[in-house]
Design a protein around this motif. Structure first.
Motif, PDB file in Angstrom:
ATOM      1  N   TYR A 168      24.536  28.316  14.481  1.00  0.00           N
ATOM      2  CA  TYR A 168      24.315  29.456  13.592  1.00  0.00           C
ATOM      3  C   TYR A 168      24.721  30.751  14.283  1.00  0.00           C
ATOM      4  O   TYR A 168      24.770  30.833  15.510  1.00  0.00           O
ATOM      5  CB  TYR A 168      22.845  29.558  13.174  1.00  0.00           C
ATOM      6  CG  TYR A 168      22.227  28.256  12.723  1.00  0.00           C
ATOM      7  CD1 TYR A 168      22.957  27.328  11.985  1.00  0.00           C
ATOM      8  CD2 TYR A 168      20.917  27.933  13.054  1.00  0.00           C
ATOM      9  CE1 TYR A 168      22.392  26.147  11.572  1.00  0.00           C
ATOM     10  CE2 TYR A 168      20.340  26.749  12.642  1.00  0.00           C
ATOM     11  CZ  TYR A 168      21.086  25.842  11.902  1.00  0.00           C
ATOM     12  OH  TYR A 168      20.528  24.656  11.500  1.00  0.00           O
ATOM     13  N   ASP A 169      24.967  31.782  13.488  1.00  0.00           N
ATOM     14  CA  ASP A 169      25.270  33.095  14.051  1.00  0.00           C
ATOM     15  C   ASP A 169      23.983  33.721  14.598  1.00  0.00           C
ATOM     16  O   ASP A 169      22.902  33.151  14.469  1.00  0.00           O
ATOM     17  CB  ASP A 169      25.965  33.982  13.013  1.00  0.00           C
ATOM     18  CG  ASP A 169      25.060  34.367  11.849  1.00  0.00           C
ATOM     19  OD1 ASP A 169      23.933  34.851  12.100  1.00  0.00           O
ATOM     20  OD2 ASP A 169      25.481  34.214  10.688  1.00  0.00           O
ATOM     21  N   PRO A 170      24.069  34.888  15.249  1.00  0.00           N
ATOM     22  CA  PRO A 170      22.882  35.464  15.892  1.00  0.00           C
ATOM     23  C   PRO A 170      21.696  35.710  14.965  1.00  0.00           C
ATOM     24  O   PRO A 170      20.552  35.753  15.432  1.00  0.00           O
ATOM     25  CB  PRO A 170      23.413  36.781  16.481  1.00  0.00           C
ATOM     26  CG  PRO A 170      24.857  36.510  16.753  1.00  0.00           C
ATOM     27  CD  PRO A 170      25.304  35.642  15.615  1.00  0.00           C
ATOM     28  N   LYS A 221      35.497  24.957  22.121  1.00  0.00           N
ATOM     29  CA  LYS A 221      35.340  25.944  21.055  1.00  0.00           C
ATOM     30  C   LYS A 221      33.904  25.917  20.536  1.00  0.00           C
ATOM     31  O   LYS A 221      33.285  24.851  20.454  1.00  0.00           O
ATOM     32  CB  LYS A 221      36.317  25.674  19.897  1.00  0.00           C
ATOM     33  CG  LYS A 221      37.787  25.774  20.306  1.00  0.00           C
ATOM     34  CD  LYS A 221      38.706  25.280  19.209  1.00  0.00           C
ATOM     35  CE  LYS A 221      39.044  26.364  18.223  1.00  0.00           C
ATOM     36  NZ  LYS A 221      40.060  25.899  17.235  1.00  0.00           N
ATOM     37  N   LEU A 222      33.419  27.118  20.176  1.00  0.00           N
ATOM     38  CA  LEU A 222      32.101  27.267  19.569  1.00  0.00           C
ATOM     39  C   LEU A 222      32.266  27.999  18.243  1.00  0.00           C
ATOM     40  O   LEU A 222      32.881  29.069  18.186  1.00  0.00           O
ATOM     41  CB  LEU A 222      31.165  28.073  20.479  1.00  0.00           C
ATOM     42  CG  LEU A 222      29.787  28.415  19.904  1.00  0.00           C
ATOM     43  CD1 LEU A 222      28.931  27.149  19.741  1.00  0.00           C
ATOM     44  CD2 LEU A 222      29.063  29.430  20.798  1.00  0.00           C
ATOM     45  N   THR A 253      36.870  32.768   9.994  1.00  0.00           N
ATOM     46  CA  THR A 253      38.152  32.514  10.662  1.00  0.00           C
ATOM     47  C   THR A 253      38.736  31.156  10.314  1.00  0.00           C
ATOM     48  O   THR A 253      39.934  30.941  10.470  1.00  0.00           O
ATOM     49  CB  THR A 253      37.984  32.560  12.188  1.00  0.00           C
ATOM     50  OG1 THR A 253      37.092  31.490  12.598  1.00  0.00           O
ATOM     51  CG2 THR A 253      37.418  33.895  12.650  1.00  0.00           C
ATOM     52  N   THR A 254      37.870  30.251   9.806  1.00  0.00           N
ATOM     53  CA  THR A 254      38.274  28.852   9.710  1.00  0.00           C
ATOM     54  C   THR A 254      37.716  28.248   8.433  1.00  0.00           C
ATOM     55  O   THR A 254      36.499  28.323   8.191  1.00  0.00           O
ATOM     56  CB  THR A 254      37.748  28.076  10.939  1.00  0.00           C
ATOM     57  OG1 THR A 254      38.102  28.781  12.130  1.00  0.00           O
ATOM     58  CG2 THR A 254      38.320  26.671  10.979  1.00  0.00           C
ATOM     59  N   ARG A 255      38.608  27.663   7.633  1.00  0.00           N
ATOM     60  CA  ARG A 255      38.205  27.017   6.386  1.00  0.00           C
ATOM     61  C   ARG A 255      38.621  25.552   6.427  1.00  0.00           C
ATOM     62  O   ARG A 255      39.795  25.246   6.614  1.00  0.00           O
ATOM     63  CB  ARG A 255      38.844  27.722   5.185  1.00  0.00           C
ATOM     64  CG  ARG A 255      38.281  29.110   4.922  1.00  0.00           C
ATOM     65  CD  ARG A 255      38.977  29.808   3.760  1.00  0.00           C
ATOM     66  NE  ARG A 255      38.242  31.000   3.340  1.00  0.00           N
ATOM     67  CZ  ARG A 255      38.355  32.192   3.924  1.00  0.00           C
ATOM     68  NH1 ARG A 255      39.198  32.341   4.945  1.00  0.00           N
ATOM     69  NH2 ARG A 255      37.642  33.228   3.506  1.00  0.00           N
ATOM     70  N   ILE A 256      37.645  24.667   6.234  1.00  0.00           N
ATOM     71  CA  ILE A 256      37.885  23.236   6.315  1.00  0.00           C
ATOM     72  C   ILE A 256      37.868  22.636   4.910  1.00  0.00           C
ATOM     73  O   ILE A 256      36.852  22.695   4.216  1.00  0.00           O
ATOM     74  CB  ILE A 256      36.811  22.548   7.190  1.00  0.00           C
ATOM     75  CG1 ILE A 256      36.697  23.226   8.559  1.00  0.00           C
ATOM     76  CG2 ILE A 256      37.126  21.058   7.328  1.00  0.00           C
ATOM     77  CD1 ILE A 256      37.981  23.242   9.357  1.00  0.00           C
ATOM     78  N   GLU A 276      33.064  30.652  11.597  1.00  0.00           N
ATOM     79  CA  GLU A 276      33.516  31.786  12.402  1.00  0.00           C
ATOM     80  C   GLU A 276      33.719  31.288  13.832  1.00  0.00           C
ATOM     81  O   GLU A 276      32.789  30.764  14.457  1.00  0.00           O
ATOM     82  CB  GLU A 276      32.462  32.892  12.395  1.00  0.00           C
ATOM     83  CG  GLU A 276      32.765  34.057  13.322  1.00  0.00           C
ATOM     84  CD  GLU A 276      31.606  35.039  13.398  1.00  0.00           C
ATOM     85  OE1 GLU A 276      31.621  35.895  14.311  1.00  0.00           O
ATOM     86  OE2 GLU A 276      30.675  34.957  12.564  1.00  0.00           O
ATOM     87  N   LEU A 277      34.938  31.422  14.343  1.00  0.00           N
ATOM     88  CA  LEU A 277      35.203  31.048  15.729  1.00  0.00           C
ATOM     89  C   LEU A 277      34.551  32.088  16.632  1.00  0.00           C
ATOM     90  O   LEU A 277      34.970  33.242  16.672  1.00  0.00           O
ATOM     91  CB  LEU A 277      36.713  30.976  15.980  1.00  0.00           C
ATOM     92  CG  LEU A 277      37.130  30.613  17.409  1.00  0.00           C
ATOM     93  CD1 LEU A 277      36.594  29.243  17.815  1.00  0.00           C
ATOM     94  CD2 LEU A 277      38.656  30.650  17.547  1.00  0.00           C
ATOM     95  N   ALA A 278      33.524  31.665  17.363  1.00  0.00           N
ATOM     96  CA  ALA A 278      32.747  32.594  18.198  1.00  0.00           C
ATOM     97  C   ALA A 278      33.287  32.664  19.615  1.00  0.00           C
ATOM     98  O   ALA A 278      33.343  33.746  20.212  1.00  0.00           O
ATOM     99  CB  ALA A 278      31.287  32.170  18.222  1.00  0.00           C
TER     100      ALA A 278
END
Length: 293
Positions: free
Chosen positions: A134-136, A176-177, A222-225, A269-271
């Motif tokens: 998850y994001d922050p 990658k995270l 940034t990334t769509r699957i 989102e590529l972190a």
């Protein structure tokens, strides 16, 4: 030459999170031969029975813990993934004004290095090329979701350093995270409008207004699957969490035909990345497939 299998680790706060956030993505990669491990930080024992159709459940943490383990097994089988319990106790969602303190010994109160240590060990043992979490903000302000973010970032960074957590296995550097973005306002608005166009009743109206009123900032995607082929496996995993998910409720209120046509992807989102990659991406393993042998 034998190609090393790709490995994906999805770190989540509670049982059922893996089925509502990125589930079709993990099902897709598992079906393609990627080794997928879901790591569940807590036991979910302080969750309530949210499905009014569930029926009777004996009160108490032990009964909830037991049933959620059974549900998690069924959900993992539906997605075709492995699953590992990190072993922490659910913090519960504090409510009230002022908010009550978190219960002693819960995940949200564990010191960061103590909470991250078992995840570092699992990372070094499983050796994922990609991690998701998850994001922050945690996606929403549940203390376990925020802590899940913190331990995931700590493990991603520390697992690569042999001087950190030296008793937790041989160092391994995930490449990658990513942060999950399954409930972005852009997605909700697009699906909401699509449902209204076909004369349906959207479950997202109040949610969109609430997010707009609170001015919650949208994070970068940034990334769509592409994973619509696996929405059925996601739905089966959701139904497996019968204490939490009403099969006639929110998660099933979007007509699947509308969803497939209007929003057939899951977003990330590529972190952090230790390999070069070009954005935007359509593959969590972009920049990795070429290097893993």
């Amino acid at each position: 030459m034998t190609r090393e299998p790709l490995r994906l680790m999805a770190v989540h706060a509670h049982p059922d999170d893996e089925s509502s956030k990125g589930a079709a993505t993990t099902a897709r990669y598992a079906a393609e031969g990627v080794e997928v491990l879901v790591v569940t930080c807590t036991d979910g024992a302080r969750g309530d029975v949210l499905n009014e159709r569930y029926g009777h459940l004996e009160p108490g943490i032990e009964a909830m813990r037991a049933v959620r383990r059974v549900e998690m097994d069924a959900a993992a089988a539906a997605l075709g993934v492995r699953q590992h319990w990190l072993g922490f106790v659910d913090s519960g969602l504090p409510e009230g004004d002022p908010l009550p303190p978190l219960p002693e010994g819960c995940f949200g109160l564990v010191p960061l290095e103590e909470a991250a240590a078992p995840l570092v060990e699992v990372v070094r043992e499983f050796r994922p090329h990609v991690m998701t979490t998850y994001d922050p903000s945690g996606g929403y302000p549940h203390p376990d979701h925020v802590m899940c973010h913190r331990v995931s970032v700590e493990a991603f960074e520390a697992a690569a350093d042999p001087t950190r957590y030296p008793d937790r296995g041989e160092a391994w550097a995930p490449l990658k995270l990513y942060y999950n973005h399954g409930f972005s306002l852009v997605r909700m608005r697009a699906v909401h409008e699509a449902i209204l166009e076909v004369g349906g009743e959207s479950p997202f109206g109040d949610w969109i207004e609430s997010r707009q009123a609170r001015e919650i900032p949208e994070r970068e995607v940034t990334t769509r699957i592409e994973c619509s082929e696996f929405f059925d496996r996601r739905d089966a995993a959701l139904r497996a969490h019968a204490t939490q998910i009403d099969p006639e409720g929110f998660f099933f209120a979007v007509p699947r035909a509308v969803e497939v046509e209007r929003w057939p992807t899951e977003e990330y989102e590529l972190a952090q990345s230790r390999v070069p990659t070009d954005l935007p991406e359509d593959d969590l393993f972009a920049g990795i497939r070429e290097t893993v042998r």
